[in-house]
Write a protein that holds these residues in place. Structure first.
Motif, mmCIF file in Angstrom:
data_model
loop_
_atom_site.group_PDB
_atom_site.id
_atom_site.type_symbol
_atom_site.label_atom_id
_atom_site.label_comp_id
_atom_site.label_asym_id
_atom_site.label_seq_id
_atom_site.Cartn_x
_atom_site.Cartn_y
_atom_site.Cartn_z
ATOM 1 N N ILE A 1 0.860 -1.176 0.000
ATOM 2 C CA ILE A 1 0.000 0.000 0.000
ATOM 3 C C ILE A 1 0.898 1.228 0.000
ATOM 4 O O ILE A 1 1.731 1.384 0.898
ATOM 5 N N PRO A 2 0.779 2.115 -0.985
ATOM 6 C CA PRO A 2 1.666 3.289 -1.030
ATOM 7 C C PRO A 2 1.567 4.128 0.239
ATOM 8 O O PRO A 2 0.477 4.331 0.783
ATOM 9 N N THR A 3 2.710 4.604 0.701
ATOM 10 C CA THR A 3 2.755 5.449 1.892
ATOM 11 C C THR A 3 1.857 6.661 1.745
ATOM 12 O O THR A 3 1.237 7.116 2.707
ATOM 13 N N LEU A 4 1.754 7.182 0.532
ATOM 14 C CA LEU A 4 0.929 8.360 0.283
ATOM 15 C C LEU A 4 -0.536 8.110 0.618
ATOM 16 O O LEU A 4 -1.259 9.020 1.012
ATOM 17 N N LEU A 5 -0.980 6.857 0.482
ATOM 18 C CA LEU A 5 -2.373 6.525 0.745
ATOM 19 C C LEU A 5 -2.597 5.980 2.150
ATOM 20 O O LEU A 5 -3.738 5.830 2.582
ATOM 21 N N TYR A 6 -1.508 5.677 2.851
ATOM 22 C CA TYR A 6 -1.618 5.066 4.181
ATOM 23 C C TYR A 6 -0.560 5.700 5.070
ATOM 24 O O TYR A 6 0.369 5.047 5.496
ATOM 25 N N ASP A 7 -0.750 6.985 5.327
ATOM 26 C CA ASP A 7 0.282 7.785 5.998
ATOM 27 C C ASP A 7 0.257 7.549 7.499
ATOM 28 O O ASP A 7 -0.061 8.433 8.286
ATOM 29 N N ARG A 8 0.620 6.338 7.901
ATOM 30 C CA ARG A 8 0.499 5.962 9.306
ATOM 31 C C ARG A 8 1.657 6.443 10.157
ATOM 32 O O ARG A 8 1.616 6.330 11.370
ATOM 33 N N GLN A 9 2.716 6.947 9.540
ATOM 34 C CA GLN A 9 3.828 7.470 10.322
ATOM 35 C C GLN A 9 4.187 8.883 9.888
ATOM 36 O O GLN A 9 5.316 9.311 10.011
ATOM 37 N N LEU A 10 3.202 9.605 9.391
ATOM 38 C CA LEU A 10 3.380 10.998 8.969
ATOM 39 C C LEU A 10 4.572 11.153 8.031
ATOM 40 O O LEU A 10 5.609 11.693 8.401
ATOM 41 N N TYR A 11 4.412 10.655 6.821
ATOM 42 C CA TYR A 11 5.436 10.813 5.792
ATOM 43 C C TYR A 11 5.013 11.872 4.775
ATOM 44 O O TYR A 11 5.755 12.800 4.490
ATOM 45 N N ALA A 12 3.805 11.735 4.267
ATOM 46 C CA ALA A 12 3.321 12.718 3.298
ATOM 47 C C ALA A 12 2.995 14.050 3.959
ATOM 48 O O ALA A 12 3.190 15.109 3.351
ATOM 49 N N VAL A 13 2.503 14.013 5.199
ATOM 50 C CA VAL A 13 2.114 15.254 5.876
ATOM 51 C C VAL A 13 3.291 16.217 6.043
ATOM 52 O O VAL A 13 3.167 17.409 5.749
ATOM 53 N N PRO A 14 4.463 15.761 6.520
ATOM 54 C CA PRO A 14 5.601 16.685 6.584
ATOM 55 C C PRO A 14 5.966 17.260 5.212
ATOM 56 O O PRO A 14 6.332 18.432 5.106
ATOM 57 N N ALA A 15 5.864 16.429 4.166
ATOM 58 C CA ALA A 15 6.157 16.926 2.820
ATOM 59 C C ALA A 15 5.171 18.013 2.414
ATOM 60 O O ALA A 15 5.548 19.009 1.797
ATOM 61 N N MET A 16 3.900 17.824 2.764
ATOM 62 C CA MET A 16 2.886 18.829 2.442
ATOM 63 C C MET A 16 3.175 20.149 3.149
ATOM 64 O O MET A 16 3.096 21.229 2.549
ATOM 65 N N LEU A 17 3.526 20.065 4.435
ATOM 66 C CA LEU A 17 3.805 21.279 5.193
ATOM 67 C C LEU A 17 5.080 21.955 4.707
ATOM 68 O O LEU A 17 5.142 23.183 4.610
ATOM 69 N N GLY A 18 6.108 21.165 4.399
ATOM 70 C CA GLY A 18 7.342 21.747 3.885
ATOM 71 C C GLY A 18 7.129 22.415 2.541
ATOM 72 O O GLY A 18 7.623 23.532 2.302
ATOM 73 N N SER A 19 6.378 21.759 1.659
ATOM 74 C CA SER A 19 6.090 22.345 0.353
ATOM 75 C C SER A 19 5.241 23.601 0.495
ATOM 76 O O SER A 19 5.483 24.608 -0.179
ATOM 77 N N ALA B 1 14.794 26.611 5.199
ATOM 78 C CA ALA B 1 13.755 26.728 6.218
ATOM 79 C C ALA B 1 12.631 25.726 5.973
ATOM 80 O O ALA B 1 12.171 25.046 6.901
ATOM 81 N N ALA B 2 12.189 25.601 4.716
ATOM 82 C CA ALA B 2 11.116 24.666 4.392
ATOM 83 C C ALA B 2 11.572 23.222 4.588
ATOM 84 O O ALA B 2 10.817 22.386 5.110
ATOM 85 N N ALA B 3 12.806 22.937 4.196
ATOM 86 C CA ALA B 3 13.336 21.577 4.346
ATOM 87 C C ALA B 3 13.465 21.202 5.819
ATOM 88 O O ALA B 3 13.134 20.072 6.215
ATOM 89 N N VAL B 4 13.931 22.128 6.639
ATOM 90 C CA VAL B 4 14.086 21.868 8.071
ATOM 91 C C VAL B 4 12.725 21.628 8.726
ATOM 92 O O VAL B 4 12.583 20.766 9.603
ATOM 93 N N LEU B 5 11.716 22.379 8.301
ATOM 94 C CA LEU B 5 10.369 22.184 8.842
ATOM 95 C C LEU B 5 9.877 20.765 8.566
ATOM 96 O O LEU B 5 9.404 20.070 9.477
ATOM 97 N N ALA B 6 9.992 20.324 7.314
ATOM 98 C CA ALA B 6 9.541 18.977 6.963
ATOM 99 C C ALA B 6 10.378 17.919 7.684
ATOM 100 O O ALA B 6 9.842 16.924 8.193
ATOM 101 N N PHE B 7 11.678 18.127 7.723
ATOM 102 C CA PHE B 7 12.581 17.188 8.401
ATOM 103 C C PHE B 7 12.238 17.076 9.886
ATOM 104 O O PHE B 7 12.127 15.966 10.428
#
Length: 202
Positions: free
Chosen positions: A138-156, A175-181
């Motif tokens: 199941i792609p991580t993007l569709l099953y974001d159980r460990q907050l992977y896509a969400v940090p990318a969304m906020l950083g972007s 700054a954006a990269a550090v936020l997502a990281f």
């Protein structure tokens, strides 16, 4: 310097793809395909949307780095698996870098902030999504159980917002990269998870 950081991110993503190949009992070719898709897939998808020649096909290093990562995992995957916590931290750094750089490039090509944010997320998670599909997961993007896509969304989103406020160049990207990281690493350490639909149990 930016290209060096880009290649480091590609290397770490390629390691995770090759390790997936080991877990799926794939041969060397299968490992290389997963490594390449994980490392380069997001950037290629971004460049195709922007209608430009993918950067992965403009520099030999972008091809050789996934090959090197695959060779390392092929021969020493037990050792690589043991240092996976450190690799996950580097993976989080790659996530932050790719979402910021992807958004910045989309803005440079004239996309509006919302579309640039979506393309930044695609840059960061697109390779992992292709890896999971090829590996039957199941792609991580569709099953974001460990907050992977969400940090990318906020950083972007942060990168797009900083650009709208007139802040450009490496300070905004950093700054954006550090936020997502930071969000990704915190989610890993505190086991934060995206919510399920109401009434659905774990």
């Amino acid at each position: 310097m930016s290209q060096i950081l880009d290649l480091v991110g590609i290397f770490v993503f390629a390691l995770s793809g090759a390790l997936m190949g080991v877990r799926k009992r794939l041969d060397a070719v299968g490992m290389l395909v997963l490594a390449g898709m994980t490392a380069l897939g997001g950037g290629v998808l971004r460049d195709l949307v922007l209608n430009v020649r993918p950067i992965a096909f403009q520099s030999l290093g972008y091809v050789l780095v996934p090959v090197a990562a695959t060779v390392i995992v092929f021969f020493w995957h037990p050792h690589v698996a043991r240092v996976m916590p450190a690799i996950l931290v580097l993976d989080a750094a790659g996530l932050g870098l790719f979402c910021a750089v992807g958004t910045e490039k989309a803005l440079e090509y004239g996309l509006n902030p919302l579309h640039a944010t979506l393309l930044g997320v695609t840059t960061a998670v697109g390779g992992g999504m292709l890896r999971d599909v090829l590996a039957g997961e199941i792609p991580t993007l569709l099953y974001d159980r460990q907050l992977y896509a969400v940090p990318a969304m906020l950083g972007s989103g942060a990168m797009a917002a900083l650009s709208a406020w007139g802040l450009h160049g490496w300070p905004a990207t950093l700054a954006a990269a550090v936020l997502a990281f930071g969000l990704r690493v915190t989610a890993m350490r505190r086991n934060w998870r995206a919510p399920l639909a109401r009434g659905v149990s774990e």
